[in-house]
Design a protein around this motif. Structure first.
Motif, PDB file in Angstrom:
ATOM      1  N   MET A  63      -7.862  -2.009  -1.648  1.00  0.00           N
ATOM      2  CA  MET A  63      -9.330  -2.075  -1.700  1.00  0.00           C
ATOM      3  C   MET A  63      -9.942  -0.701  -1.434  1.00  0.00           C
ATOM      4  O   MET A  63     -10.863  -0.263  -2.130  1.00  0.00           O
ATOM      5  CB  MET A  63      -9.827  -3.106  -0.687  1.00  0.00           C
ATOM      6  CG  MET A  63     -11.327  -3.310  -0.713  1.00  0.00           C
ATOM      7  SD  MET A  63     -11.863  -4.577   0.471  1.00  0.00           S
ATOM      8  CE  MET A  63     -11.490  -6.080  -0.441  1.00  0.00           C
ATOM      9  N   LEU A 106     -13.117 -13.168   1.473  1.00  0.00           N
ATOM     10  CA  LEU A 106     -12.695 -12.265   0.383  1.00  0.00           C
ATOM     11  C   LEU A 106     -12.295 -10.891   0.918  1.00  0.00           C
ATOM     12  O   LEU A 106     -11.672 -10.114   0.203  1.00  0.00           O
ATOM     13  CB  LEU A 106     -13.793 -12.123  -0.677  1.00  0.00           C
ATOM     14  CG  LEU A 106     -14.103 -13.369  -1.510  1.00  0.00           C
ATOM     15  CD1 LEU A 106     -14.920 -12.994  -2.746  1.00  0.00           C
ATOM     16  CD2 LEU A 106     -12.842 -14.091  -1.939  1.00  0.00           C
ATOM     17  N   GLY A 107     -12.692 -10.572   2.137  1.00  0.00           N
ATOM     18  CA  GLY A 107     -12.150  -9.381   2.778  1.00  0.00           C
ATOM     19  C   GLY A 107     -12.850  -8.073   2.477  1.00  0.00           C
ATOM     20  O   GLY A 107     -12.375  -7.011   2.883  1.00  0.00           O
ATOM     21  N   ALA A 108     -13.987  -8.094   1.789  1.00  0.00           N
ATOM     22  CA  ALA A 108     -14.735  -6.841   1.588  1.00  0.00           C
ATOM     23  C   ALA A 108     -15.446  -6.477   2.889  1.00  0.00           C
ATOM     24  O   ALA A 108     -15.768  -7.351   3.690  1.00  0.00           O
ATOM     25  CB  ALA A 108     -15.746  -7.002   0.455  1.00  0.00           C
ATOM     26  N   ALA A 116     -11.985  -7.496  -4.527  1.00  0.00           N
ATOM     27  CA  ALA A 116     -11.734  -8.783  -3.865  1.00  0.00           C
ATOM     28  C   ALA A 116     -11.763  -9.930  -4.876  1.00  0.00           C
ATOM     29  O   ALA A 116     -10.969 -10.865  -4.775  1.00  0.00           O
ATOM     30  CB  ALA A 116     -12.767  -9.012  -2.764  1.00  0.00           C
ATOM     31  N   HIS A 132      -8.383 -11.401  -4.177  1.00  0.00           N
ATOM     32  CA  HIS A 132      -8.449 -12.177  -2.934  1.00  0.00           C
ATOM     33  C   HIS A 132      -9.054 -13.571  -3.079  1.00  0.00           C
ATOM     34  O   HIS A 132      -9.338 -14.211  -2.066  1.00  0.00           O
ATOM     35  CB  HIS A 132      -9.225 -11.402  -1.860  1.00  0.00           C
ATOM     36  CG  HIS A 132      -8.529 -10.143  -1.404  1.00  0.00           C
ATOM     37  ND1 HIS A 132      -9.128  -9.210  -0.587  1.00  0.00           N
ATOM     38  CD2 HIS A 132      -7.283  -9.661  -1.653  1.00  0.00           C
ATOM     39  CE1 HIS A 132      -8.283  -8.216  -0.354  1.00  0.00           C
ATOM     40  NE2 HIS A 132      -7.157  -8.462  -0.997  1.00  0.00           N
TER      41      HIS A 132
END
Ligand SMILES: *Cc1c(COP(=O)(O)O)cnc(C)c1O
Length: 348
Positions: free
Chosen positions: A22, A208-210, A250, A254
């Motif tokens: 990312m 989603l991990g952003a 993401a 993700h």
């Protein structure tokens, strides 16, 4: 107390940190001034997410709270009301912004897990209430439902509420901070969810991990007005394409893996239930959120004791603690956390 970096941190799925892949995508992102409408990474993300959700246009926002504000404001004027459930994020966790900044009022319907109930909503709403009562201008739903325990809203119930609102001439907003989890859990397409609503917000900063970012989608004219209001709120950002690139990454990498988080939540809940059956029913765990009933122990005491043993949870009610699984914790860590927390809850 163990340092946060060593603990199994299940306080929230907002705690995820950007992965090396990312960060690499962010470093490559083409950028421009988004207030001028010239950030190519943001424009591409807005178009991508609008299409995914079956809408015309998107507005990239710093937070889900801002996207919810703008989505609800598009449907409700000052002095009118939005109707939501008692545990809704817009009612409990947005610091009164809808009232404080836009002058609207809220009424709620009662629901333990936040599941939409068209009959209950029909009893509360008062569209075109005349000169003596507050008119309902919009209904807001949440999917998945955070404080309800990551609950997935059944599609047919959402369709019932959508039909009710259309017939009553009332707008319908979706707080879809975790709509990705509902999509992965059910296989219902994002567009099939999105099309039932006038305005939809989604978050990239949860599962989603952003690191940052949310999107509001709607029709083109609504989004054009919301763009001006975003600037009024101080949300007119500049080369934020570097962040949009994280969200785009993401979406590529993700979304499908949210199923792993759901499995890890099942594993956590099963371990707790094995030791403290009254605290949680694993069948009621739909996605990545587990709400634990702490019974006779105050939730804050259980959360403090868990922290001393290296498991971080959050307090969401007097007798309610919450665990959220995410990208930065493994299934094995979640099972281990479940054994620790189950042991504490069994002591009641
Ligand atoms: C996290 C969340 C939001 C947005 O929160 P921000 O911290 O403002 O990004 C909105 N709705 C729900 C249900 C959430 O869980």
């Amino acid at each position: 107390m163990p340092k946060t970096s060593e603990a199994i941190d299940l306080r929230s799925d907002t705690l995820t940190r950007p992965t090396p892949g990312m960060r690499e995508a962010m470093s490559q992102a083409p950028v421009g001034d988004d207030v001028y409408g010239e950030d190519p990474s943001i424009l591409a993300l807005e178009a991508r997410v609008a299409k995914l959700l079956g809408h015309e246009a998107g507005l990239y926002c710093p937070t889900g709270s801002m996207a919810n504000l703008l989505g609800v404001w598009a449907l409700v004027r000052p002095g009118e009301e939005v109707v939501c459930d008692v545990r809704a994020h817009i009612a409990r966790a947005e610091m009164g912004a809808h009232a404080a900044l836009h002058g609207l009022t809220m009424r709620t319907w009662e629901s333990a897990d936040g599941v939409a109930d068209a009959a209950a909503i029909a009893r509360v709403i008062t569209p075109d209430a005349g000169p003596y009562l507050v008119s309902t201008a919009a209904v807001a739903l949440e999917n998945t439902h955070n404080f309800g325990g990551g609950t997935v809203q059944p599609l047919d119930l959402l369709a019932d509420v959508s039909a009710l609102c259309a017939a009553a001439g009332v707008g319908l907003h979706l707080d879809g901070a975790r709509l990705w989890n509902a999509h992965v859990a059910t296989g219902v397409s994002l567009a099939d969810y999105g099309r039932l609503f006038d305005t939809v917000s989604v978050c990239f900063s949860k599962g989603l991990g952003a690191p940052v970012g949310s999107m509001l989608v709607s029709d083109g004219a609504t989004i054009a007005r919301a763009r001006g209001q975003r600037k009024r709120l101080g949300g007119g950002w500049r080369q934020a394409g570097i962040l949009a690139a994280a969200a785009d990454y993401a979406l590529d990498h993700h979304v499908a893996r949210l199923a792993d988080d759901h499995m890890a939540a099942q594993g956590f809940a099963a371990e707790v239930a094995a030791l403290a059956g009254d605290a949680v029913d694993p069948a009621a765990v739909h996605t990545n959120i587990v709400v634990l009933n702490t019974g006779t122990q105050p939730a804050r005491d259980v959360v403090a004791a868990a922290a001393r043993e290296g498991v971080l949870l959050s307090v969401v009610g007097e007798q309610a603690a919450r665990a959220v699984t995410h990208l930065d914790v493994s299934a094995a860590q979640c099972a281990e956390a479940g054994r620790i927390v189950g042991g504490l809850l069994a002591r009641a």
